[in-house]
Every structure is written in structure tokens, then in C-alpha cells.
Design an enzyme around this catalytic site. Structure first.
Site, mmCIF file in Angstrom:
data_model
loop_
_atom_site.group_PDB
_atom_site.id
_atom_site.type_symbol
_atom_site.label_atom_id
_atom_site.label_comp_id
_atom_site.label_asym_id
_atom_site.label_seq_id
_atom_site.Cartn_x
_atom_site.Cartn_y
_atom_site.Cartn_z
ATOM 1 N N LYS A 89 0.555 -1.204 0.109
ATOM 2 C CA LYS A 89 -0.057 0.213 0.061
ATOM 3 C C LYS A 89 0.719 0.838 -0.247
ATOM 4 O O LYS A 89 1.636 1.804 0.837
ATOM 5 C CB LYS A 89 -0.283 -0.542 1.206
ATOM 6 C CG LYS A 89 -1.678 1.097 1.349
ATOM 7 C CD LYS A 89 -3.214 0.745 0.764
ATOM 8 C CE LYS A 89 -4.041 2.441 0.141
ATOM 9 N NZ LYS A 89 -3.098 2.546 -1.498
ATOM 10 N N GLN A 110 7.771 3.548 3.711
ATOM 11 C CA GLN A 110 6.049 3.514 4.029
ATOM 12 C C GLN A 110 5.849 2.714 5.063
ATOM 13 O O GLN A 110 4.276 1.917 5.733
ATOM 14 C CB GLN A 110 5.457 3.029 2.328
ATOM 15 C CG GLN A 110 4.186 3.782 2.628
ATOM 16 C CD GLN A 110 3.607 4.992 2.272
ATOM 17 O OE1 GLN A 110 3.824 5.700 1.523
ATOM 18 N NE2 GLN A 110 2.602 5.051 2.356
ATOM 19 N N LYS A 113 5.647 3.507 8.606
ATOM 20 C CA LYS A 113 4.235 4.541 8.217
ATOM 21 C C LYS A 113 3.156 3.480 8.670
ATOM 22 O O LYS A 113 2.078 3.686 9.434
ATOM 23 C CB LYS A 113 4.678 5.525 6.921
ATOM 24 C CG LYS A 113 3.059 6.692 7.229
ATOM 25 C CD LYS A 113 3.402 7.135 5.625
ATOM 26 C CE LYS A 113 4.213 7.522 5.414
ATOM 27 N NZ LYS A 113 4.099 9.114 4.079
ATOM 28 N N LYS A 125 5.559 1.612 -3.302
ATOM 29 C CA LYS A 125 5.361 3.268 -3.901
ATOM 30 C C LYS A 125 5.706 2.579 -5.363
ATOM 31 O O LYS A 125 6.123 2.054 -5.613
ATOM 32 C CB LYS A 125 6.061 3.973 -3.072
ATOM 33 C CG LYS A 125 6.461 5.461 -2.859
ATOM 34 C CD LYS A 125 4.622 5.976 -1.852
ATOM 35 C CE LYS A 125 4.508 7.312 -2.479
ATOM 36 N NZ LYS A 125 3.993 7.990 -1.581
ATOM 37 N N GLY A 164 -2.757 8.480 -4.622
ATOM 38 C CA GLY A 164 -1.804 9.777 -4.895
ATOM 39 C C GLY A 164 -0.764 9.484 -3.750
ATOM 40 O O GLY A 164 -0.637 9.210 -3.393
ATOM 41 N N ASP A 165 -0.046 10.773 -4.649
ATOM 42 C CA ASP A 165 1.009 11.234 -3.490
ATOM 43 C C ASP A 165 1.487 12.250 -4.868
ATOM 44 O O ASP A 165 0.493 13.751 -5.126
ATOM 45 C CB ASP A 165 2.269 10.701 -3.843
ATOM 46 C CG ASP A 165 3.527 11.016 -3.077
ATOM 47 O OD1 ASP A 165 3.292 11.001 -1.836
ATOM 48 O OD2 ASP A 165 4.962 11.461 -3.548
ATOM 49 N N THR A 208 -4.463 13.720 5.172
ATOM 50 C CA THR A 208 -3.145 13.858 5.850
ATOM 51 C C THR A 208 -2.322 14.914 6.124
ATOM 52 O O THR A 208 -2.187 15.550 7.102
ATOM 53 C CB THR A 208 -2.285 13.824 4.374
ATOM 54 O OG1 THR A 208 -2.470 12.880 3.442
ATOM 55 C CG2 THR A 208 -0.373 13.134 4.568
ATOM 56 N N ASN A 239 -1.436 18.837 -1.724
ATOM 57 C CA ASN A 239 -2.924 18.585 -0.919
ATOM 58 C C ASN A 239 -2.964 18.467 0.344
ATOM 59 O O ASN A 239 -3.261 18.816 1.173
ATOM 60 C CB ASN A 239 -3.206 16.877 -1.483
ATOM 61 C CG ASN A 239 -4.148 15.543 -1.163
ATOM 62 O OD1 ASN A 239 -3.980 15.353 0.009
ATOM 63 N ND2 ASN A 239 -5.059 16.231 -1.068
ATOM 64 N N SER A 375 -6.968 5.857 3.363
ATOM 65 C CA SER A 375 -6.979 5.144 2.592
ATOM 66 C C SER A 375 -7.301 3.478 2.408
ATOM 67 O O SER A 375 -8.201 2.754 2.557
ATOM 68 C CB SER A 375 -4.794 5.009 1.958
ATOM 69 O OG SER A 375 -5.067 6.099 1.466
#
Ligand code: NDP
Ligand code: 2IT
Length: 443
Positions: A89, A110, A113, A125, A164-165, A208, A239, A375
Site C-alpha cells: 500500500k 512506508q 508508517k 510506492k 495518490g502522492d 493527510t 493536497n 486509504s
């Protein structure tokens, strides 16, 4: 040589030129030294050797045709780094700076996290060196369709769920989702950050930025303080930054700055969220436009906002945007807290400086985990084919961020380094993944 240093030597030898990945993995390994010392069994199981090697790594050609009929080619990536605690993810980044090192550092961060969120998600990622700036809607759609035409083979709702990123927002997720469905004939939650009409979760857009502020608020409350009346300096205007501005304002703080890669805006009366959204979300314009709407604002081209005096600094743009001199400037001007909305925005030297000068430092893998948390809630809503209200998701997000803060603060204390939230986040995130990897054998 300690076990950790041996692994760092191995990484340096085998990942030459991958400066961002080496920066992230080196800092992580050095900080968990006390955890490794307490767990000699990890060395026997070659746990770190396995942890630093992605399970799988895809690199692919992305050919597309621009509006003038010219064939263009970009390079796409998906790193499936670790699946010990759940399906891979993590987001997709479309930016000209994307390369193997950048996606590997992001995927590596990630892992920990996602572990800290307490939700069942592994880590991945991806992205592309495609530059969405100046592209037409038509070009973005065709690019996304080509990207998904390769990516669809390796993702799935129980395998790998991108989101997204930087450079990938709801528009791109829509085009990617449409193409996945068309190729596979499956309507499933294979991406998160979707639009509300086709399976997205309420509060994912805000998650976020809001999560970052909930984290900061929990941290300040533990010191009998709050964001109320604090001056906050924020970088970025995407964002993460937009919703950090919105929630900080709601909590009674004054946000003095926002920025993009061309410069920053300083509004001594506080950034106006409606103007910010109008410029960045509706018009997709540059941040200097802000000064045309607000007389109290000034624009500083080519600069970052860290020389503006503040109580709290929240880097929300990109990696390595707070350098040692910025850290000194923030400290000199009375900043008491830095929390990372972006991934790895603070260099190791700057982090050390904050820690040595008693500035509270909230690392990205804890502070910006709100996005991936929602998410994961979107994934569970999709698999149950139901949806939660905004208030329900927002409340869950707030609880998750508070728990993350208390968990990492406790972990730091457990290793006799109270207040070292870098150690706390790395230790707490790592231990859950390590436990799952040990239980699953040599895989
Ligand atoms: P957006 O694409 O929405 O916005 C990115 C912002 O950062 C823009 O203002 C952009 O300015 C600026 N920026 C990007 N690259 C650079 C650069 N090289 N130098 C200076 N400024 C730059 O991205 P997000 O807000 O989603 O992401 C921001 C950060 O937060 C990233 O580090 C991302 O990995 C991280 N993050 C995002 C999450 C999410 O849910 N979206 C979750 C957790 C972390 P410009 O327009 O000029 O490029
Ligand atoms: O860095 C991140 O955590 C994200 N870009 C969000 C990832 C996600 O899967 O929502």
C-alpha cells in the site's frame, strides 16, 4: 562492527547512487540500534538483510502520444517493498524528479508508517518521471491510461493498492481507475483516493493535512499546550499543505506561509483558505497569484519560508527541504516544534540540530500517516461495499493520529530516550513488522 553498520555497508555497496534511499535506510537503521541490541534473534534470522531488500520491483516503459501527435516515453515504477502485515500500500508520484532512488526511499519509509497506523497494510510506492505541469487534460488522461496498461498486471485489491502522492490527485486516480476497470473487467477497490461517486472515502482528501494537525495537537496537549494562538509556517500548497492550513486555522492557529517550487507567500494576517483553494484546487495556478487577492500578503520568489519567525513549522512540500541552515534559522527565531507533512523533508543534519536544541521533532512516518490511514479505511469500506460518513471517518482519523503519538512517545521512553520521536516511530513501526516477518519464516 555492529549488525546495523554491517547492513549499512551492504546497502552502500549495492545501491550506489541511490542517495535518497541510502539517506532513509541509513537514518532508520542507526536510530533503531537499541532495538537491535535488545533482539539478537533478528540477526540470526537475517531480518535486516531481508527488510532492506524490496520483495519485488517493477520498472516499465510508459509510451503515450501528446496533443501534437508526438510520441513521448516515460519510465514508470512500482516497488512492492514489504507485505509482512498486509497488501502493498502506498502512493504514486508523477514528477520529473522521480527515479529508482526516490521511489525506493518512499516505499521503505512506508513500511514503518503503515505499521504505525495499526491497520493491516504492507508497503509499496510507485510513480513516473512524467511532468504533469503544462499538460492538457487529454494528455494527462492518455498518459494515465498507458501507465495503468502496464501497472494493472501487478496490482489488485488484495495484492497492491496504489493511491495518490505528488502530482497524482483525484483526477489522475479517476483516469487510472477507469483504465484498470476497462482492462480487467473488475470493479474493485484497487486504488484509494477515488472520487466519492465511484467508491472513494469521505475525508480522504483532507486526511493527510488534518491528520498532521491532529498529531501536532496531541503532542502539544501532552505538554498542556495547544495550537490555539500559535504562529505556524507551512511549505507547499498541494493536497497536504492545503488541509493542514484549514485544520490549523480551525484549531485557532495562524498560518503565515504557503509555498510552491517557485517561492513562498507570507500573509501576516494568516493565509486565507478560500483564496488558497481557489488558486490551487480550482484554477491549478501558481502560488504567487495569492498576492493578487490579498493586500496583506507578500511573495518571495525562489525562497523557502523557514526564515519567517514561528512557533510551529510544518514542511509539506518535498524531501530535503529543511537544510541545516534552515534548522538554525528556525531555532534562532523561537520555533518549538517541527512536524513533517511531507516525506523526509528534513535532512539528517537538520534533525540532529533540532534534537540537540530541544526542538520537538515529529517524523513523517508518524506525522503524515493520516493519509494512508484513511486509504486503509477506504479499502475496508470498498470490501464491505458500504460507506462511512465524513464525521465517522474524521473521528477515526483523529483517534488513529492520537494513538500514533502516544505509541511512539511510549516507545521512545521504553528505550530510555524520552521525547526522541524519531527513535519512537522507527522502533514501534519496526517491531510490528519484525514480529510478523519472524512468524512467517524465511520468505
Ligand atoms: P501535491 O502534488 O498536491 O503538492 C505538492 C506541493 O509541493 C506543491 O506545492 C509543489 O509545488 C511542492 N513541491 C513538489 N515538489 C517540489 C520540489 N521538488 N521543490 C519544491 N516544492 C515542491 O502533493 P502532496 O501535497 O500530496 O504531497 C506533498 C508531500 O506530502 C510529499 O512529500 C508527499 O510524499 C507527502 N505525502 C502526501 C500524502 C498524500 O496523501 N497526498 C500522504 C503522506 C505524505 P509545485 O507545484 O511548484 O511543484
Ligand atoms: O506517502 C503517503 O503515505 C501517501 N502518499 C499516501 C499513500 C496511500 O496509500 O494513501
Amino acid at each position: 562492527m555492529s549488525y546495523g553498520e554491517k547492513i549499512i555497508s551492504y546497502l552502500e555497496e549495492n545501491n550506489r547512487g541511490q542517495s535518497e534511499f541510502l539517506q532513509a535506510s541509513r537514518s532508520f537503521i542507526r536510530s533503531i540500534e537499541p532495538v537491535l541490541n535488545a533482539h539478537p534473534e533478528y540477526q540470526n534470522a537475517a531480518l535486516l538483510e531481508r527488510l532492506v531488500e524490496p520483495e519485488r520491483l517493477y520498472v516499465f516503459r510508459v509510451p503515450w502520444v501528446d496533443d501534437r501527435g508526438k510520441v513521448r516515453v516515460n519510465r514508470g515504477y512500482r516497488i512492492q517493498f514489504n507485505s509482512a502485515i498486509g497488501p502493498y500500500k502506498g502512493g504514486l508520484r508523477f514528477h520529473p524528479s522521480v527515479n529508482l532512488s526516490v521511489v525506493k526511499f518512499l516505499a521503505f519509509e512506508q513500511i514503518f508508517k503503515n505499521s504505525l497506523t495499526s491497520l493491516p497494510i504492507g508497503a509499496g510506492k510507485g510513480g513516473c518521471n512524467f511532468n504533469p505541469k503544462g499538460k492538457s487534460d487529454n494528455e494527462i488522461m492518455h498518459f494515465c491510461q498507458s501507465f495503468m496498461t502496464s501497472l494493472y498486471r501487478v496490482i489488485g485489491e488484495d495484492t497492491d493498492v496504489p493511491a495518490g502522492d505528488v502530482g497524482v490527485g483525484s483526477k489522475e486516480i479517476g483516469y487510472l481507475f477507469g483504465q484498470y476497470k476497462r482492462i480487467t473487467n473488475k470493479y474493485v477497490g484497487v486504488l484509494t483516493g477515488k472520487g466519492l461517486s465511484y467508491g472513494g472515502s469521505l475525508a480522504r482528501t483532507e486526511a493527510t493535512g488534518y491528520g498532521l494537525i491532529y498529531f501536532v495537537q496531541a503532542l502539544l496537549e501532552s505538554m498542556d499546550s495547544s495550537l490555539h494562538g500559535k504562529n505556524v509556517v507551512i511549505s507547499g500548497s498541494g493536497n497536504v499543505a492545503i488541509y493542514a492550513v484549514e485544520k490549523a486555522f480551525e484549531m485557532g492557529a495562524k498560518v503565515l506561509t504557503v509555498s510552491d517550487s517557485s517561492g513562498f507567500v507570507y500573509d501576516k494576517d494568516g493565509i486565507d483558505i478560500e483564496i488558497l483553494k481557489e488558486i490551487k484546487e480550482k484554477k491549478r495556478d501558481r502560488i504567487y497569484e495569492y498576492v493578487n487577492h490579498k493586500k496583506t500578503a507578500e511573495y518571495f520568489p525562489g525562497q523557502r519560508p523557514w526564515n519567517i519567525p514561528c512557533d510551529v513549522a510544518l514542511p509539506c512540500a518535498t524531501q530535503n527541504e529543511i537544510l541545516i541552515d534552515d534548522a538554525k534559522e528556525l531555532c534562532k527565531n523561537g520555533c518549538i516544534l517541527v512536524a513533517e507533512g511531507a516525506n523526509m523533508p528534513t535532512t539528517p543534519e537538520a534533525i540532529k540540530y533540532f534534537q540537540n536544541n530541544k526542538i520537538i521533532f515529529g517524523p513523517a512516518k508518524a506525522a503524515n500517516a493520516g493519509g494512508v490511514s484513511v486509504s486503509a479505511l477506504e479499502m475496508s469500506q470498498n470490501s464491505q461495499r458500504m460507506s462511512k460518513s465524513f464525521v465517522q471517518v474524521d473521528k477515526l482519523l483523529e483517534n488513529i493520529m492520537e494513538n500514533i503519538y502516544y505509541n511512539i512517545a511510549d516507545a521512545a521512553e521504553e528505550y530510555n530516550d524520552k521525547g526522541n520521536l524519531v527513535l519512537g516511530a522507527n522502533a514501534a513501526g519496526f517491531l510490528k513488522v519484525a514480529d510478523a516477518m519472524m512468524a512467517q519464516g524465511v520468505v
